[in-house]
Design a protein around this motif. Structure first.
Motif, mmCIF file in Angstrom:
data_model
loop_
_atom_site.group_PDB
_atom_site.id
_atom_site.type_symbol
_atom_site.label_atom_id
_atom_site.label_comp_id
_atom_site.label_asym_id
_atom_site.label_seq_id
_atom_site.Cartn_x
_atom_site.Cartn_y
_atom_site.Cartn_z
ATOM 1 N N LEU A 1 0.815 -1.221 0.000
ATOM 2 C CA LEU A 1 0.000 0.000 0.000
ATOM 3 C C LEU A 1 0.842 1.261 0.000
ATOM 4 O O LEU A 1 0.305 2.370 -0.084
ATOM 5 N N ASP A 2 2.155 1.102 0.110
ATOM 6 C CA ASP A 2 3.080 2.231 0.164
ATOM 7 C C ASP A 2 2.719 3.169 1.314
ATOM 8 O O ASP A 2 2.631 4.390 1.161
ATOM 9 N N THR A 3 2.500 2.594 2.484
ATOM 10 C CA THR A 3 2.228 3.374 3.685
ATOM 11 C C THR A 3 3.289 3.081 4.731
ATOM 12 O O THR A 3 3.925 2.021 4.715
ATOM 13 N N LYS A 4 3.466 4.000 5.643
ATOM 14 C CA LYS A 4 4.410 3.845 6.741
ATOM 15 C C LYS A 4 3.689 4.098 8.050
ATOM 16 O O LYS A 4 2.811 4.971 8.126
ATOM 17 N N THR A 5 4.069 3.367 9.077
ATOM 18 C CA THR A 5 3.485 3.530 10.404
ATOM 19 C C THR A 5 4.598 3.716 11.418
ATOM 20 O O THR A 5 5.548 2.930 11.459
ATOM 21 N N ILE A 6 4.497 4.781 12.210
ATOM 22 C CA ILE A 6 5.448 5.002 13.285
ATOM 23 C C ILE A 6 4.730 4.892 14.620
ATOM 24 O O ILE A 6 3.546 5.239 14.732
ATOM 25 N N THR A 7 5.421 4.376 15.602
ATOM 26 C CA THR A 7 4.918 4.338 16.967
ATOM 27 C C THR A 7 5.716 5.340 17.773
ATOM 28 O O THR A 7 6.954 5.325 17.760
ATOM 29 N N LEU A 8 5.017 6.234 18.449
ATOM 30 C CA LEU A 8 5.671 7.286 19.221
ATOM 31 C C LEU A 8 5.943 6.817 20.649
ATOM 32 O O LEU A 8 5.414 5.792 21.097
ATOM 33 N N SER A 9 6.750 7.581 21.354
ATOM 34 C CA SER A 9 7.204 7.173 22.692
ATOM 35 C C SER A 9 6.070 7.071 23.699
ATOM 36 O O SER A 9 6.211 6.406 24.731
ATOM 37 N N ASN A 10 4.927 7.716 23.438
ATOM 38 C CA ASN A 10 3.768 7.583 24.328
ATOM 39 C C ASN A 10 2.792 6.512 23.858
ATOM 40 O O ASN A 10 1.681 6.404 24.388
ATOM 41 N N GLY A 11 3.174 5.737 22.845
ATOM 42 C CA GLY A 11 2.327 4.650 22.351
ATOM 43 C C GLY A 11 1.395 5.035 21.226
ATOM 44 O O GLY A 11 0.772 4.161 20.603
ATOM 45 N N VAL A 12 1.266 6.325 20.930
ATOM 46 C CA VAL A 12 0.409 6.771 19.828
ATOM 47 C C VAL A 12 1.006 6.296 18.503
ATOM 48 O O VAL A 12 2.217 6.355 18.291
ATOM 49 N N LYS A 13 0.131 5.827 17.600
ATOM 50 C CA LYS A 13 0.579 5.389 16.282
ATOM 51 C C LYS A 13 0.155 6.382 15.211
ATOM 52 O O LYS A 13 -0.907 7.004 15.298
ATOM 53 N N VAL A 14 1.003 6.510 14.198
ATOM 54 C CA VAL A 14 0.722 7.395 13.074
ATOM 55 C C VAL A 14 1.009 6.631 11.785
ATOM 56 O O VAL A 14 2.134 6.176 11.563
ATOM 57 N N THR A 15 -0.018 6.474 10.953
ATOM 58 C CA THR A 15 0.155 5.880 9.625
ATOM 59 C C THR A 15 0.022 6.985 8.593
ATOM 60 O O THR A 15 -0.903 7.797 8.656
ATOM 61 N N TYR A 16 0.955 7.028 7.654
ATOM 62 C CA TYR A 16 0.892 8.081 6.648
ATOM 63 C C TYR A 16 1.235 7.541 5.274
ATOM 64 O O TYR A 16 1.933 6.540 5.119
ATOM 65 N N LYS A 17 0.690 8.207 4.291
ATOM 66 C CA LYS A 17 0.951 7.875 2.889
ATOM 67 C C LYS A 17 1.222 9.167 2.141
ATOM 68 O O LYS A 17 0.387 10.083 2.135
ATOM 69 N N ILE A 18 2.400 9.257 1.547
ATOM 70 C CA ILE A 18 2.785 10.440 0.778
ATOM 71 C C ILE A 18 2.291 10.265 -0.657
ATOM 72 O O ILE A 18 2.604 9.277 -1.318
ATOM 73 N N THR A 19 1.467 11.215 -1.128
ATOM 74 C CA THR A 19 0.875 11.113 -2.470
ATOM 75 C C THR A 19 1.147 12.381 -3.264
ATOM 76 O O THR A 19 1.494 13.429 -2.705
ATOM 77 N N ASP A 20 0.951 12.276 -4.551
ATOM 78 C CA ASP A 20 1.038 13.458 -5.418
ATOM 79 C C ASP A 20 -0.293 13.715 -6.124
ATOM 80 O O ASP A 20 -0.342 14.351 -7.167
ATOM 81 N N PHE A 21 -1.382 13.225 -5.529
ATOM 82 C CA PHE A 21 -2.691 13.418 -6.149
ATOM 83 C C PHE A 21 -3.064 14.900 -6.167
ATOM 84 O O PHE A 21 -3.689 15.379 -7.104
ATOM 85 N N LYS A 22 -2.733 15.606 -5.097
ATOM 86 C CA LYS A 22 -2.924 17.048 -5.001
ATOM 87 C C LYS A 22 -1.644 17.657 -4.447
ATOM 88 O O LYS A 22 -1.019 17.088 -3.544
ATOM 89 N N ASN A 23 -1.264 18.813 -4.970
ATOM 90 C CA ASN A 23 -0.040 19.453 -4.507
ATOM 91 C C ASN A 23 -0.225 20.195 -3.198
ATOM 92 O O ASN A 23 0.743 20.430 -2.476
ATOM 93 N N ASP A 24 -1.460 20.584 -2.910
ATOM 94 C CA ASP A 24 -1.681 21.473 -1.769
ATOM 95 C C ASP A 24 -2.743 20.920 -0.821
ATOM 96 O O ASP A 24 -3.581 21.666 -0.311
ATOM 97 N N GLU A 25 -2.691 19.620 -0.586
ATOM 98 C CA GLU A 25 -3.714 18.998 0.254
ATOM 99 C C GLU A 25 -3.106 17.972 1.199
ATOM 100 O O GLU A 25 -2.312 17.135 0.787
ATOM 101 N N VAL A 26 -3.482 18.078 2.467
ATOM 102 C CA VAL A 26 -3.180 17.062 3.472
ATOM 103 C C VAL A 26 -4.476 16.777 4.221
ATOM 104 O O VAL A 26 -5.149 17.692 4.693
ATOM 105 N N LEU A 27 -4.838 15.505 4.320
ATOM 106 C CA LEU A 27 -6.012 15.086 5.080
ATOM 107 C C LEU A 27 -5.571 14.241 6.267
ATOM 108 O O LEU A 27 -4.589 13.507 6.182
ATOM 109 N N PHE A 28 -6.297 14.361 7.357
ATOM 110 C CA PHE A 28 -5.941 13.514 8.494
ATOM 111 C C PHE A 28 -7.177 13.079 9.262
ATOM 112 O O PHE A 28 -8.229 13.717 9.218
ATOM 113 N N ASP A 29 -7.020 11.968 9.962
ATOM 114 C CA ASP A 29 -8.091 11.425 10.793
ATOM 115 C C ASP A 29 -7.429 10.632 11.908
ATOM 116 O O ASP A 29 -6.261 10.226 11.800
#
Length: 947
Positions: free
Chosen positions: A534-562
């Motif tokens: 899926l070309d995604t990356k997941t990091i686990t932070l020192s407080n246990g919070v996880k972050v999954t992200y995918k870098i795309t070029d579908f839009k040059n000026d858009e970031v969505l998060f949930d």
């Protein structure tokens, strides 16, 4: 197919050239002093504009997004304004008839063919009719020459080759009458009364596109043929083709299919109709027992007819108007966020009216039913405040920042703009002569001109906007016992009092430069994983919070998060849940970190960023969006919503007041009443069911407890999983995660939700709800119950809904002529428990409820008994695959996939098999799932008019 409502038309006309396409960047190489303001605005070199010998205009542009797709449009410079007295409603009727038999596509063959290549009727294939125009919409695959040829052949048939057979005309009468029926109600009744004043002395007051019932029912066949002969001709048409093909190919297709059509000899004159001036102020105060909402509108119509935007000076004038609108609306937003707001929402703009050649300055508000006069006074006072004192430098600079930020986004995404968003500019150029200079030219010109615009120019616009002649004031709202109706004399007295009223200048308080002045203690990344598929990356932070992200070029000026974590209100006791349910939505009205909402809006001027925390039934959530440049502000807001949500009783009371105004008369609307009563019926016995809120229940909402519960849920970030998709700088992203997310307190404990004992109503039941005076009904058939989640069954049940929708349109609309639209849909969910749901719904006349319900069930029974036909199944497969291919190129799809897969405890990698799974669907699969889930009884809910 649809005729545009008054609200839709006003919204369309409100957007000027500026908001249609221009954008900006912070630097420019051109000096404003060197600009010749009399110079004509050029045409974008990307588009080729031509005219055939027969007078037909065309626009073609090569655009690669989305891949393998061309957006085709046929724009006709004719609409309901041109109808003869015996034709009222037939411009719209003619639009319908183009889907009911042409030279190359008899009867329903056109829709059938397009469905077979994945183009859905209504969602993709459509058309609309307005006062001055008719537009046909057709997206077509471009990777197959045969499909491309068919697309242009369809456009040619729409233009010239409608059969208009007697039998098909008679069959379509019922469909159009059902569309007319859907539009009936309080808004339509009040509009009929105020329109003669709003559009005083003009043909627009008597030519609403939907037409007249008696004419639709009884017109002679030759009457519509006369309309078609008069107005469907090359010199009143434009063909627009934008998509993933070269310009030469698209132009050749237009010449091939439209070039041989001869010009019409001695064509009927295409008149332009004026909106006459009037010296008096017209006041229309309308009410209706079924009105849902209360509105105030002030319209100051121009004395002169609108002139097209042709020169750089015209372009500059539009910029000044945009700055004016931004500033006045910022002020109105501050008022709506005040402790005792005068309205739920208010806005002002300069733009179009129903009449093509007349603009107006308009101020409007959506208000509490008891505050109409107060809201009217507020709008009048705010306009007068600008007239007397003008705008101030602080708000002027913020307005410029906001304008630049919004337009810069379009500029940065200029190479990622979808074809469907481009074609509208060319339609408007043909019909309204709006410029099509292109984003690059507009960007350079805006940034060249903007520094030279003075605040006085924007302030002085109000002198020409507001006046006593050509003024119309319209008040609409409910009619009920105990509610005093505003009188015309009260409005006149208020208008007279404004001149003598003492009005202070706007006070622009200083605000901080940043949301956070002291950075939190930074955490770190302690784990990292990669999903190559899926070309995604997941990091686990020192407080246990996880972050999954995918870098795309579908839009040059858009970031969505949930983000989510299991829990939500399922962890509340029944008592606490009921006490806080209505309060939860108002928690963020207090602002964060000591800043009120209005302060935050000022701090974030020039930044496109939005963050929304919420507490759902089974999870805590926080979501939003930003541009890459505002990513830090997105993280700052997220951090503060976890750690520093304000508690402000005044802000919460403002929220309550607005909610009471919004919901105050919803129950009077028959459609809302039906939904609410059905909800009660389906949730009988549910200890956590929250009924539709009354004014009393809003006042009883426990803000203190809701805030306490929020702090309990968000003060510990353990278990949260964040998802970010878009144009991300990975180094910057990780740093922001360590700074603003890893610093959040965390107990590192596991989180889950409580599964309720209650289950919704299942089995065979019937509920008839009588409401409303119009002869309108709604039918809803609901199949639902417990099951184990299966991805294969979920896809099959979804596909049953798609197939049945096709059959309902064929049977209930095209064959019976008994509905305007009908649909079915099904799905299986996994959280909080396995559950299936399948619905069939359609509006119709009360006299047809039983007949059409039986017809709908008969179509479903055929699927249960024999499965769908291979032809219908293939239509669904093509549609699902085509949509999936386009979805894969959007950030929104990927965000929903990643977040939804984890929430529903599914494997996101299954998406890679989607097309194969769709292709492997069989008739037997759909029959099996229909037999399993749709033979156990159903709930029948019917809305009928009052006796």
């Amino acid at each position: 197919m649809k005729s545009l409502t008054s609200k839709a038309l006003l919204l369309l006309s409100a957007f000027t050239l500026i908001f249609a396409e221009i954008s900006a960047q912070q630097s420019t190489t051109v000096s404003a002093a060197k600009i010749d303001l009399t110079e004509k605005i050029p045409i974008d070199p990307k588009v080729k504009v031509g005219k055939l010998e027969n007078g037909l205009t065309y626009y073609v542009q090569s655009n690669p997004k989305p891949e393998n797709k061309v957006e085709l449009r046929l724009a006709i410079n004719a609409g309901s304004i041109l109808e003869d007295d015996d034709q009222q409603g037939l411009a719209h009727f003619m639009e319908h008839m183009n889907f009911n038999g042409t030279t190359n596509f008899k009867k329903n063959e056109l829709v059938d063919y397009l469905q077979g290549i994945g183009v859905k009727f209504g969602a993709d294939l459509n058309a609309y009719t307005s006062f001055d125009q008719t537009v046909y919409i057709l997206p077509i695959p471009s990777d197959d020459p045969e499909k491309l040829d068919k697309g242009f052949q369809i456009l040619e048939d729409w233009a010239f080759n409608a059969l208009l057979e007697d039998e098909e005309i008679d069959k379509e009468r019922g469909v159009v009458l059902e569309e007319l029926r859907i539009g009936k109600g309080a808004d339509e009744r009040m509009r009929q009364r105020y329109l003669p004043k709003m559009m005083y002395g003009s043909r627009y007051a008597e030519r609403l596109p939907i037409g007249k019932k008696e004419i639709i029912e009884n017109f002679d066949y030759d009457v519509i043929r006369r309309y078609h002969k008069d107005w469907y001709r090359p010199d009143l048409m434009a063909v627009i083709a934008v998509g993933d093909l070269d310009v030469e190919t698209l132009e050749a297709k237009i010449i091939e299919y439209f070039g041989d059509v001869p010009a019409v000899k001695n064509p009927r004159e295409r008149k332009e109709y004026d909106l006459p001036n009037h010296e008096d102020t017209f006041i229309s105060i309308e009410s209706d027992p079924e009105a849902s909402f209360t509105n105030v509108q002030i319209m100051y119509k121009d004395r002169e007819n609108k002139k097209p935007t042709e020169t750089i000076k015209d372009f500059r004038d539009n910029l000044v108007r945009s700055l004016f609108s931004q500033m006045i609306n910022n002020r109105l937003d501050e008022l709506r966020n005040s402790p005792n707001p005068p309205f739920v929402f208010g806005s002002s703009y300069y733009g179009g009216t129903f009449a093509r050649n007349k603009n107006a300055y308009q101020s409007s508000a959506f208000v509490d039913a008891s505050k109409q006069l107060e809201a009217l006074k507020t709008l009048l006072v705010e306009n007068e405040r600008v007239k007397r004192h003008g705008f101030f430098e602080g708000e002027f600079e913020r307005a410029k920042k906001d304008l630049i930020a919004n337009l810069e986004r379009a500029y940065k995404d200029r190479d990622k703009t979808e074809s469907g968003r481009i074609v509208g500019a060319y339609i408007n150029n043909y019909l309204d002569q709006t410029p099509i200079a292109g984003i690059e030219w507009n960007y350079n010109m805006m940034m060249t001109l903007l520094p030279g615009i003075k605040i006085e120019e924007a302030s002085q616009l109000i002198e020409n906007y507001i006046k006593e002649d050509n003024r119309v004031i319209i008040l609409t709202g409910p009619e009920k016992e105990g509610l005093k109706k505003v009188t015309e004399q009260e409005v006149k007295d208020l208008l007279a009092a404004i001149d003598d009223m003492e009005i202070e200048p706007y006070k622009d308080a200083e605000v901080a430069e940043s949301l956070i002045t002291k950075l939190p203690k930074k955490g770190s990344v302690i784990d990292y994983s990669l999903n190559d598929e899926l070309d995604t990356k997941t990091i686990t932070l020192s407080n246990g919070v996880k972050v999954t992200y995918k870098i795309t070029d579908f839009k040059n000026d858009e970031v969505l998060f949930d983000a989510f974590r299991y829990g939500g209100t399922s962890l509340y006791s029944d008592e606490d849940y009921l006490a806080t349910a209505n309060a939860n939505g108002g928690l963020t009205e207090a602002g964060v970190n000591g800043f009120k909402i209005n302060d935050i809006n000022k701090i974030l001027s020039g930044k496109i960023v939005n963050v929304r925390p919420s507490i759902g039934g089974y999870s805590e959530n926080i979501s939003g969006n930003s541009t890459p440049d505002a990513l830090e502000e997105l993280f700052q807001l997220t951090h503060l919503y976890f750690s520093a949500l304000n508690k402000d009783d005044e802000a919460f009371q403002s929220f309550v007041n607005k909610q009471k105004a919004f919901a105050g008369n919803l129950l009077a609307n028959p459609q809302f009443f039906f939904q609410i009563e059905l909800g009660k019926f389906l949730n009988e016995g549910n200890p956590r069911y929250v009924p539709f809120p009354t004014a009393e229940s809003w006042e009883e909402a426990n803000y203190d407890l809701a805030h306490q519960k929020y702090m309990e849920r968000f003060s510990d970030a353990s278990g949260f999983h964040f998802y970010l998709i878009g144009n991300l700088d990975e180094t910057k992203l990780v740093d922001l995660c360590e700074t603003y997310l890893a610093s959040l307190p965390s107990s590192n404990k596991e989180h889950s939700y409580n599964v309720p004992d209650y289950r919704p109503l299942t089995g065979s039941h019937k509920k008839v709800i009588k409401t409303g005076t119009d002869q309108k009904s709604n039918v809803r058939l609901i199949y639902n119950g417990p099951t184990d989640y299966s991805p294969e069954e979920n896809l099959a049940l979804r596909s049953v809904g798609e197939v049945l929708t096709i059959k309902l349109i064929e049977k209930l609309r095209e064959e019976e002529g008994g509905v305007y639209g009908a649909g079915a849909g099904g799905s299986i969910s996994k959280i909080p428990y396995g559950w299936y749901r399948f619905t069939i719904s359609f509006p119709c006349g009360p006299e047809n409820v039983d007949k059409l319900t039986s017809a709908a069930l008969a179509e479903l029974d055929l699927i249960i008994k024999d499965g769908p036909t291979e032809t219908d199944l293939n239509k669904v497969k093509e549609s699902l695959k085509l949509k999936h291919k386009e979805d894969l190129k959007t950030n929104r799809y990927w965000l929903g996939l990643l977040r939804g897969s984890d929430y529903e405890q599914k494997d996101a990698n299954n998406m890679l098999e989607f097309e194969k799974n769709v292709e492997n669907l069989t008739v037997a699969d759909l029959q099996k799932v229909a037999e399993k889930y749709l033979t156990k009884g159903y709930i029948t809910a019917i809305q009928m008019p009052e006796d």
